[in-house]
Design a protein around this motif. Structure first.
Motif, short mmCIF file in Angstrom:
data_model
loop_
_atom_site.label_atom_id
_atom_site.label_comp_id
_atom_site.label_asym_id
_atom_site.label_seq_id
_atom_site.Cartn_x
_atom_site.Cartn_y
_atom_site.Cartn_z
N GLY A 46 -14.53 -9.38 -36.89
CA GLY A 46 -13.84 -9.87 -38.07
C GLY A 46 -12.45 -9.29 -38.10
O GLY A 46 -11.93 -8.87 -37.05
N PRO A 47 -11.81 -9.23 -39.26
CA PRO A 47 -10.46 -8.66 -39.35
C PRO A 47 -10.42 -7.22 -38.82
O PRO A 47 -11.14 -6.36 -39.30
CB PRO A 47 -10.17 -8.70 -40.85
N GLY A 48 -9.61 -6.98 -37.80
CA GLY A 48 -9.48 -5.65 -37.22
C GLY A 48 -10.62 -5.24 -36.32
O GLY A 48 -10.71 -4.08 -35.92
N SER A 49 -11.51 -6.15 -35.99
CA SER A 49 -12.66 -5.82 -35.15
C SER A 49 -12.96 -7.00 -34.24
O SER A 49 -13.03 -8.14 -34.69
CB SER A 49 -13.87 -5.50 -36.03
N ASP A 50 -13.15 -6.73 -32.95
CA ASP A 50 -13.33 -7.80 -31.96
C ASP A 50 -14.80 -8.17 -31.79
O ASP A 50 -15.69 -7.35 -31.99
CB ASP A 50 -12.77 -7.37 -30.61
N GLN A 51 -15.04 -9.39 -31.37
CA GLN A 51 -16.39 -9.83 -31.01
C GLN A 51 -16.76 -9.23 -29.66
O GLN A 51 -15.96 -9.20 -28.73
CB GLN A 51 -16.43 -11.35 -30.95
N PHE A 52 -18.00 -8.72 -29.57
CA PHE A 52 -18.43 -8.17 -28.29
C PHE A 52 -19.95 -8.10 -28.24
O PHE A 52 -20.64 -8.23 -29.25
CB PHE A 52 -17.83 -6.77 -28.06
N ALA A 53 -20.46 -7.92 -27.04
CA ALA A 53 -21.89 -7.71 -26.81
C ALA A 53 -22.04 -6.49 -25.92
O ALA A 53 -21.26 -6.29 -24.99
CB ALA A 53 -22.52 -8.93 -26.15
N ALA A 54 -23.03 -5.65 -26.23
CA ALA A 54 -23.21 -4.41 -25.47
C ALA A 54 -24.69 -4.08 -25.33
O ALA A 54 -25.40 -4.01 -26.33
CB ALA A 54 -22.47 -3.26 -26.15
N PRO A 55 -25.18 -3.91 -24.10
CA PRO A 55 -26.56 -3.49 -23.92
C PRO A 55 -26.71 -2.02 -24.26
O PRO A 55 -26.03 -1.17 -23.69
CB PRO A 55 -26.81 -3.75 -22.42
N TRP A 56 -27.58 -1.72 -25.20
CA TRP A 56 -27.83 -0.32 -25.57
C TRP A 56 -29.21 -0.25 -26.21
O TRP A 56 -29.41 -0.59 -27.35
CB TRP A 56 -26.76 0.19 -26.54
#
Length: 376
Positions: free
Chosen positions: A121-131
């Motif tokens: 969202g505002p100030g934060s990027d879309q991402f995917a992370a295996p954890w």
């Protein structure tokens, strides 16, 4: 023989000695003024400005060194509150000249492959992370105190937390608890960092490691069958141990600092506790969710409201409350597994609907909503 060169040399010597003496006196005076706070300065924490001899200046002053300088024609707005989060929960509001409360990101954790999917969202990027992996329990929180939510899981089979810290992108292991414990994220010591914490249903005990001292702590509060809902009900920046008891539909919380406690009757049997700061006063409001109704007791007015929000597959809807519009108030929200849609009642715009598709049911297993401000 002329005496002029000797006279000039002697004069230069006296001049240099006088200059050095004057400089020494200036340094001594500056040292005394600095020690007593009489020099112009800007506090690095609060942003408060003071001029000569500690004279208070407006935060929009053009220069603290020049008392005659005029402030800008359009003063910079100064915020009156700082919003403190621990994981996905808004815990407290403190007076400060701080940045506005950031809106939370829509996010899910997928049990099948242990992957986090963050919409951004505002100030934060879309991402995917295996954890993580199947069988783990996601426990997002700000464990390193950098203002970003860390990816963290609790592995019941091995009894440990594994946290990926956003501050240095390194992982951190914490061995803790037993396989039947329920992990929670909350800031019990008020240092701005989420503490690794557990709720043991069999004994009614909260266990946590205070991040400020790395000291294991525990508190006997509740009994078997209760549902833990730790949050800051007093507004002091520290989470209280709290449980919601289905048998008498009462929420019980205790302040760890003062041992003061309260019991508030709310909701109906079968409800889910969803306490959070819905009115923006810096205190968590006791609240429960049942069907499509949210029952909230506002701490600012000591009044209770029943808010019906959306209809449909209300029996399987999962609460996903958080501050999604950045107004400092937690929004009523839920995630619907059957269609992967988020339904958010935006408090900043008089309860208008925000509906987003994010997540779903994969190979018969539903994602787990983990909304927070990840800022990647």
């Amino acid at each position: 023989m002329s005496l002029v060169p000797f006279i000039q040399k002697d004069a230069r010597k006296r001049w240099l000695v006088g200059l050095a003496s004057g400089a020494l006196v200036c340094l001594i005076v500056l040292g005394v003024m600095a020690e007593n706070g009489w020099l112009p300065r800007t506090d690095p924490v609060s942003g408060k400005k003071t001029g000569w001899f500690g004279l208070s200046l407006p935060n929009n002053a053009a220069s603290t060194w020049n008392p005659l300088a005029a402030p800008p024609t359009s003063p910079t707005p100064q915020l009156s509150k700082e919003y403190i989060y621990a994981g996905s929960r808004l815990l407290a509001v403190e007076d400060a000249n701080a940045n506005a409360a950031p809106p939370a990101d829509l996010a899910v954790w997928r049990p099948g492959d242990g992957t986090w999917y963050i919409l951004g969202g505002p100030g934060s990027d879309q991402f995917a992370a295996p954890w993580g992996m199947s069988g783990d329990i996601p426990v997002p929180g700000d464990y390193d105190g950098d203002g970003k939510t860390d990816l963290s899981i609790y592995r019941p089979g091995d009894q440990y937390y594994i946290t990926l810290r956003s501050s240095d992108n390194t992982y951190y292991f914490t061995t803790y608890g037993v396989s039947t414990d329920m992990p929670i994220a909350a800031d019990f010591d008020g240092d701005g960092r989420s503490d690794h914490a557990l709720w043991r249903d069999s004994t009614g005990v909260f266990y946590f490691i205070a991040s400020s001292t790395n000291t294991p702590m525990y508190a006997e509060w509740g009994m078997s069958g209760d549902k833990p809902i730790a949050a800051d009900y007093t507004g002091d920046g520290k989470a209280e141990v709290a449980v919601w008891r289905n048998s008498d539909t009462t929420l019980y919380w205790m302040d760890l600092s003062t041992s003061q406690w309260a019991g508030i009757s709310i909701g109906q049997s079968g409800s889910q506790p969803v306490s959070a700061d819905y009115d923006g006063d810096g205190k968590a409001d006791p609240a429960v969710f049942s069907g499509n109704t949210w029952t909230i007791r506002y701490s600012s007015t000591n009044t209770t409201s029943n808010i019906t929000w959306q209809t449909g597959n209300s029996g399987s809807d999962v609460p996903g409350h958080n501050d999604y519009d950045g107004d400092g108030k937690v929004d009523i929200a839920f995630w619907r597994p059957s269609n992967g849609n988020w339904y958010i009642r935006q408090s900043a715009t008089s309860g208008s609907l925000r509906q987003e598709a994010w997540g779903g049911i994969i190979n018969g297993v539903a994602d787990i909503p983990v909304p927070a401000y990840y800022r990647r």
